[in-house]
Design a protein around this motif. Sequence first.
Motif, short mmCIF file in Angstrom:
data_model
loop_
_atom_site.label_atom_id
_atom_site.label_comp_id
_atom_site.label_asym_id
_atom_site.label_seq_id
_atom_site.Cartn_x
_atom_site.Cartn_y
_atom_site.Cartn_z
N TYR A 100 0.85 -1.19 0.00
CA TYR A 100 0.00 0.00 0.00
C TYR A 100 0.88 1.24 0.00
N PRO A 131 -3.92 3.07 4.56
CA PRO A 131 -5.29 2.55 4.55
C PRO A 131 -5.71 2.07 5.94
N ASN A 197 -9.98 5.88 -1.32
CA ASN A 197 -9.56 5.34 -2.64
C ASN A 197 -10.01 6.25 -3.78
#
Length: 374
Positions: A100, A131, A197
């Motif tokens: 990520y 995240p 996102n």
Amino acid sequence: MKIFWSSTLLSRQDVIKALVDPKSALQFNLKQWNDLVIILRHEKLLARFYLLLEDCGSTVRLPPQVKRHCENAKTLAAKQKAVVLSESKQLKRTFQCEDYRLLFLKGAAYTLSNTSASLGRVFSDIDILVPKQTIGGAERKLAINGWLSKEVDDYDDRYYRQWSHEIPPMQHGTRGTVLDLHHNLVPPVSGKAIGMNKFLAIAGREIEGINVLNEPGLFFHSAVHLFFNDDYSAAFRDMTDLYLLVKDQPESFFVSLFELHEVAGFRKESYIALKLLKIEYDVTLPIWVEEHIENSAVRISQREFALLKIAAGPKHSLLEQGECELHKTLAELRGLFLKMPFHILIFHSCMKLYRTMAKLLLGEHIFTKSSSSN
């Protein structure tokens, strides 16, 4: 340059103008220079003012005693910039094997992207975002690499982890740098958490392997951080960030900013920022942007705008208008109501009052996790 001592107090608009048009300060007398240095140092803006004046080629006209203070502030800002650049490399290595993106926010992002708001920017911590589903693993990875969670009591720890958009601050054990680890831009308890996102698909960018927001994204986050918040202690510094971010931007900047509103909301916060910048900082907005703000269904009452106008400006006892503590307190209360549903706000306020009284009576560490677990 002949300078006379006078008791004339600076107004808040004098201080704002000193950041927008640094040459305007060259007419100040020695007492006003003394006050300006103290006020700007208090607002963490002395280095920024000096660098803006340096860009104008006018630092030679500064009184020597003023220039000395400004040079010291410039040196401190340069050291903080070096710390951010160094820590970003360390953090990038720490998370290089993860699948990520590690996103840098706020002051660190300004510095890493070398945007206009990095000019003389000083800060007390580095903000990063991962995240939400990875935040536990990210915290453990940081701990392995020398980052220690700063001590908070058990209730505050639960508050951070259940209701907030970040975990308790972490500090490096040897370097002393403070890190705020986020998973959103706003607290989930507000019911307005952003779908990161979709947001990052529009606002994210990579610069030399470092992930930051693009300039519309930086402006968006700065406006939200300022006007959807319960802390106005650095509000004037944040307003000057917004000024530098929007100054001389092309029309495409505003198009992208409005696209972010479609994805993430928070139009009101951007509109308040843009109106203040137009009125107080002499920023020219595209006509269609002004019309959009004025004709939008988003309502900004005159009282609310007047309150935020003062709360987001310079505040100091040396100013003509004084410290404006009442306006700051009311703005912070407004922020609490925005961030929390009423029933949670009441519960949270009662708990904080109870625990504050208990600490006064029974000792500061009565509620620390180590004490309560024994």
